[in-house]
Design a protein around this motif. Structure first.
Motif, PDB file in Angstrom:
ATOM      1  N   ASN A 238      33.855  39.862  33.110  1.00  0.00           N
ATOM      2  CA  ASN A 238      34.335  40.719  33.979  1.00  0.00           C
ATOM      3  C   ASN A 238      35.663  40.884  34.459  1.00  0.00           C
ATOM      4  O   ASN A 238      36.272  41.779  34.644  1.00  0.00           O
ATOM      5  N   ARG A 239      36.084  39.638  34.767  1.00  0.00           N
ATOM      6  CA  ARG A 239      37.364  39.251  35.268  1.00  0.00           C
ATOM      7  C   ARG A 239      38.469  39.714  34.229  1.00  0.00           C
ATOM      8  O   ARG A 239      39.664  40.354  34.466  1.00  0.00           O
ATOM      9  N   ALA A 240      38.149  39.354  32.832  1.00  0.00           N
ATOM     10  CA  ALA A 240      39.113  39.834  31.643  1.00  0.00           C
ATOM     11  C   ALA A 240      39.001  41.473  31.205  1.00  0.00           C
ATOM     12  O   ALA A 240      39.962  41.965  30.355  1.00  0.00           O
ATOM     13  N   ALA A 241      38.047  42.226  31.866  1.00  0.00           N
ATOM     14  CA  ALA A 241      37.790  43.629  31.219  1.00  0.00           C
ATOM     15  C   ALA A 241      38.963  44.479  31.465  1.00  0.00           C
ATOM     16  O   ALA A 241      39.322  45.307  30.785  1.00  0.00           O
ATOM     17  N   GLY A 242      39.799  44.183  32.438  1.00  0.00           N
ATOM     18  CA  GLY A 242      40.911  45.154  32.797  1.00  0.00           C
ATOM     19  C   GLY A 242      42.057  45.063  31.491  1.00  0.00           C
ATOM     20  O   GLY A 242      42.522  46.283  31.340  1.00  0.00           O
ATOM     21  N   GLY A 243      42.094  43.865  30.977  1.00  0.00           N
ATOM     22  CA  GLY A 243      42.971  43.725  29.735  1.00  0.00           C
ATOM     23  C   GLY A 243      42.458  43.680  28.660  1.00  0.00           C
ATOM     24  O   GLY A 243      43.117  43.312  27.524  1.00  0.00           O
TER      25      GLY A 243
END
Length: 311
Positions: free
Chosen positions: A20-25
């Motif tokens: 979830n934390r890495a989803a943006g990139g």
């Protein structure tokens, strides 16, 4: 990967948080998923039958689904992932679901694909059984997961560094599966005509830190249940990097990272499928038919090496 009787290997809640934390990139660091997606679509292109209802299990941000939707023989493709932030980036029908608990009715799917999700499943035998039950007779499973040679260099570097600095080791790199194990699991799950093969992809980086940063941005940082919860010290990290460089660096100063890709192809049983002969039932030897002399060649290699560069 874990069997039914072993302890929980992966902290699935931690894995969801990381993804979830890495989803943006995620789309900026999906080179491995893109490589796998191209391969799976190529494999699917040689299958002549149609698949009205398909599922991408562990869909990440939907890259594989978008590629498969371009196929004329595939109808609706459903994306399923346990990470809400990643799932929101998918463009088709979406289901928030964990790979270990599938919310699909029996015989409701014609095709299940998966790209780089199964290696983080604790109960892979259970997941495969659920997939086989969800597939209609003669339905296809086509999936790629990371194999045992993956990140062998990083595993070695941490092992040596922790032995020297801490006097012991903690789990930092996942215990991925091997080809023979995956083939056996498909048979145990009740699939027909299982085929498993592997490919070794070597990617190079500027430094071990560059590799570790990319793994984190991919959402693939350490999510092992037995991991140490305290932060890594600078001394330990520096020593792990030194060991990595000293042991594996190439002549141009870059460091290699190995990714073993295990691909499984299997079908839900159907009466129309070809049945294998009973072992020892052949009436004639192939060597006799060809007019040649039979020689033992030993074990056939199951890996092919490729190299890639990551800057």
């Amino acid at each position: 990967m874990a069997s039914e009787t072993s302890n929980i290997v992966f902290d699935r809640a931690q894995l969801r948080r990381q993804r979830n934390r890495a989803a943006g990139g995620a789309a900026d660091h999906d080179f491995l998923l893109a490589y796998v997606s191209d391969d799976l679509v190529d494999r699917l292109s040689i299958v002549t039958r149609s698949f009205p209802a398909a599922l991408n299990l562990g869909a990440h941000h939907g890259l594989l689904s978008r590629r498969i939707r371009e196929r004329d023989n595939v109808g609706v493709v459903i994306d399923a992932d346990a990470s809400l932030n990643l799932l929101m980036q998918c463009t088709g029908p979406r289901v928030l679901a964990d790979e270990e608990a599938l919310p699909f009715a029996s015989e409701s799917l014609d095709l299940v694909v998966s790209g780089l999700a199964f290696q983080f499943v604790n109960d892979l035998p259970g997941t495969l059984i659920q997939i086989r039950k969800a597939l209609r007779p003669d339905g296809l499973l086509l999936a790629t997961l990371l194999g045992g040679a993956t990140l062998r260099e990083l595993r070695h570097a941490w092992l040596v560094a922790e032995s020297e600095v801490s006097g012991g080791v903690s789990p930092r790199v996942a215990p991925f599966a091997d080809v023979r194990e995956v083939g056996a699991l498909l048979q145990r799950a009740g699939f027909a005509l299982p085929v498993v093969d592997s490919e070794t992809l070597t990617v190079t980086y500027d430094s071990p830190l560059a590799l570790m940063r990319e793994l984190k941005k991919m959402g693939a940082a350490n999510a092992l249940s037995g991991r140490h919860r305290h932060p890594v010290t600078r001394h330990l990290l520096a020593r792990a990097c030194e060991v990595y460089i000293d042991t594996f660096a190439t002549s141009d100063g870059r460091i290699p990272a190995t990714f073993e890709l295990i691909t499984m192809t299997a079908w839900a049983p159907h009466e129309s499928q070809q049945k294998p002969l009973r072992p020892g039932s052949a009436q004639h030897r192939l060597a006799d038919a060809l007019g040649t002399t039979e020689h033992s060649t030993g074990e056939k290699p199951d890996q092919v090496g490729n190299s890639k560069r990551r800057d």
